[in-house]
Scaffold this motif. Structure first.
Motif, mmCIF file in Angstrom:
data_model
loop_
_atom_site.group_PDB
_atom_site.id
_atom_site.type_symbol
_atom_site.label_atom_id
_atom_site.label_comp_id
_atom_site.label_asym_id
_atom_site.label_seq_id
_atom_site.Cartn_x
_atom_site.Cartn_y
_atom_site.Cartn_z
ATOM 1 N N ASN A 158 0.807 -1.233 0.109
ATOM 2 C CA ASN A 158 0.008 0.103 -0.017
ATOM 3 C C ASN A 158 0.857 1.148 -0.209
ATOM 4 O OD1 ASN A 158 -2.339 -1.565 0.216
ATOM 5 N ND2 ASN A 158 -2.608 -1.328 2.188
ATOM 6 N N ALA A 159 1.967 1.288 0.594
ATOM 7 C CA ALA A 159 2.847 2.300 0.741
ATOM 8 C C ALA A 159 3.590 2.540 -0.473
ATOM 9 C CB ALA A 159 4.007 2.302 1.847
ATOM 10 N N ALA A 160 3.830 1.357 -1.358
ATOM 11 C CA ALA A 160 4.540 1.827 -2.672
ATOM 12 C C ALA A 160 3.431 2.322 -3.669
ATOM 13 C CB ALA A 160 4.809 0.208 -3.176
ATOM 14 N N ALA A 161 2.204 1.969 -3.461
ATOM 15 C CA ALA A 161 1.005 2.440 -4.384
ATOM 16 C C ALA A 161 0.820 3.663 -4.063
ATOM 17 C CB ALA A 161 -0.253 1.487 -4.081
ATOM 18 N N PHE A 162 0.753 4.375 -2.814
ATOM 19 C CA PHE A 162 0.844 5.748 -2.509
ATOM 20 C C PHE A 162 1.836 6.350 -3.140
ATOM 21 C CE2 PHE A 162 2.304 8.929 0.450
ATOM 22 C CZ PHE A 162 1.261 9.896 0.411
ATOM 23 N N LEU A 163 3.185 5.948 -3.062
ATOM 24 C CA LEU A 163 4.257 6.746 -3.473
ATOM 25 C C LEU A 163 4.196 7.054 -5.017
ATOM 26 C CD1 LEU A 163 7.201 5.346 -1.005
ATOM 27 C CD2 LEU A 163 6.112 7.809 -0.913
ATOM 28 N N SER A 164 3.768 5.735 -5.377
ATOM 29 C CA SER A 164 3.657 5.615 -7.052
ATOM 30 C C SER A 164 2.809 6.693 -7.432
ATOM 31 C CB SER A 164 3.267 4.402 -7.448
ATOM 32 O OG SER A 164 4.222 3.370 -7.185
ATOM 33 N N SER A 165 1.586 6.939 -6.661
ATOM 34 C CA SER A 165 0.880 8.155 -7.087
ATOM 35 C C SER A 165 1.083 9.281 -7.266
ATOM 36 C CB SER A 165 -0.578 8.042 -6.144
ATOM 37 O OG SER A 165 0.076 8.517 -4.898
ATOM 38 N N LEU A 166 2.572 9.578 -6.897
ATOM 39 C CA LEU A 166 3.073 11.064 -6.699
ATOM 40 C C LEU A 166 3.793 11.154 -7.954
ATOM 41 C CD1 LEU A 166 4.496 10.892 -2.931
ATOM 42 C CD2 LEU A 166 2.545 12.037 -4.041
ATOM 43 N N ARG A 167 4.112 10.005 -8.859
ATOM 44 C CA ARG A 167 4.970 10.267 -9.912
ATOM 45 C C ARG A 167 4.204 11.338 -10.960
ATOM 46 N NH1 ARG A 167 6.037 3.865 -10.995
ATOM 47 N NH2 ARG A 167 7.698 3.760 -9.422
ATOM 48 N N GLY A 168 4.858 12.107 -11.569
ATOM 49 C CA GLY A 168 4.418 12.930 -12.569
ATOM 50 C C GLY A 168 3.696 14.374 -11.894
ATOM 51 N N ARG A 169 3.775 14.373 -10.816
ATOM 52 C CA ARG A 169 3.120 15.261 -9.983
ATOM 53 C C ARG A 169 4.205 16.362 -9.480
ATOM 54 N NH1 ARG A 169 -1.236 12.348 -6.462
ATOM 55 N NH2 ARG A 169 -1.435 14.395 -5.604
ATOM 56 N N PRO A 170 4.009 17.548 -9.166
ATOM 57 C CA PRO A 170 4.859 18.570 -8.338
ATOM 58 C C PRO A 170 4.999 17.938 -6.912
ATOM 59 C CG PRO A 170 3.237 19.584 -9.537
ATOM 60 C CD PRO A 170 2.689 18.425 -9.545
ATOM 61 N N LEU A 171 6.215 17.807 -6.585
ATOM 62 C CA LEU A 171 6.695 17.201 -5.316
ATOM 63 C C LEU A 171 6.708 18.278 -4.024
ATOM 64 C CD1 LEU A 171 9.440 14.541 -6.156
ATOM 65 C CD2 LEU A 171 7.036 14.207 -5.768
ATOM 66 N N LEU A 172 6.908 19.361 -4.312
ATOM 67 C CA LEU A 172 7.017 20.532 -3.493
ATOM 68 C C LEU A 172 5.742 20.518 -2.497
ATOM 69 C CD1 LEU A 172 8.846 22.701 -1.854
ATOM 70 C CD2 LEU A 172 7.697 24.264 -3.528
ATOM 71 N N PRO A 173 4.468 20.426 -3.087
ATOM 72 C CA PRO A 173 3.428 20.431 -2.246
ATOM 73 C C PRO A 173 3.049 19.212 -1.137
ATOM 74 C CG PRO A 173 2.677 21.066 -4.342
ATOM 75 C CD PRO A 173 4.043 20.617 -4.380
ATOM 76 N N PHE A 174 3.810 18.300 -1.911
ATOM 77 C CA PHE A 174 3.771 16.701 -1.151
ATOM 78 C C PHE A 174 4.786 16.958 0.091
ATOM 79 C CE2 PHE A 174 6.639 12.957 -0.547
ATOM 80 C CZ PHE A 174 5.585 12.056 0.067
#
Length: 200
Positions: free
Chosen positions: A63-79
């Motif tokens: 589940n953690a890997a799926a969550f982190l994968s969902s960040l790909r291609g999105r701006p990381l600064l807000p995260f």
């Protein structure tokens, strides 16, 4: 200084729950060292921040890997901005919280590493408290430390100890048990008595 929660668990973006388990503490300390975790949060290190989330995710690595994968291609600064403070709180929870009832006494022994502390917590959980390995790995360092202290208090009460007695030394108690003695047995006191007998 960050105030510790009574129940040590944090929630980051999208309702992701993280827990500072002994497993997470041991893995992160071994890979990076605890001071470097705080530095990685300040430096916005995606590699180490991802690792903190992966090993602390209470629902498992998939589940953690799926969550982190969902960040790909999105701006990381807000995260980064949303997770930095809660992850700093989580990292602070990887070490046992100070016991508010404990009397401060100067340390006289050699300094121990965090890996040695975590190994001792695992041994106390599985050896003294009788927890399964899985229970020990999933508990937080604070939970193990508090349960262990409560266990020593119970042994003290069973053996007739009082609050006025000298505070228990957990390391001495462990050596006593290894030697087949009562955990509260005062070995130093016995040697002192033997010494007095020789002088008489």
């Amino acid at each position: 200084m960050i105030k510790r929660r009574a129940y040590e668990e944090i929630t980051i973006a999208h309702g992701v729950t993280l827990r500072p388990s002994l497993r997470a503490a041991t893995v992160l300390e071994e890979r990076y060292g605890l001071p470097n975790l705080f530095r990685a949060l300040d430096d916005l290190s995606l590699t180490i921040i991802s690792e903190i989330i992966l090993v602390s995710f209470s629902s498992g690595n998939q589940n953690a890997a799926a969550f982190l994968s969902s960040l790909r291609g999105r701006p990381l600064l807000p995260f980064f901005l949303s997770v930095r403070a809660p992850l700093a709180e989580l990292v602070s929870m990887l070490t046992p919280a100070p016991d508010p009832k404990a009397k401060h006494k100067p340390t006289t022994g050699k300094p121990v590493t965090w890996s040695e502390v975590f190994a001792a917590l695992y041994e106390r959980a599985t050896g003294w408290l009788g927890w399964t390995p899985e229970q020990a790995w999933n508990a937080t360092p604070t939970e193990i430390d508090r349960a262990y202290r409560a266990h020593l208090g119970k042994l003290k009460a069973i053996n007739g100890g009082t609050d006025d007695d000298k505070e228990s030394d957990p390391e001495q108690a462990e050596r006593n048990v290894a030697a087949g003695l009562d955990p509260e047995f005062d070995r130093a006191g016995l040697h002192a008595l033997k010494g007095m007998g020789k002088k008489a």
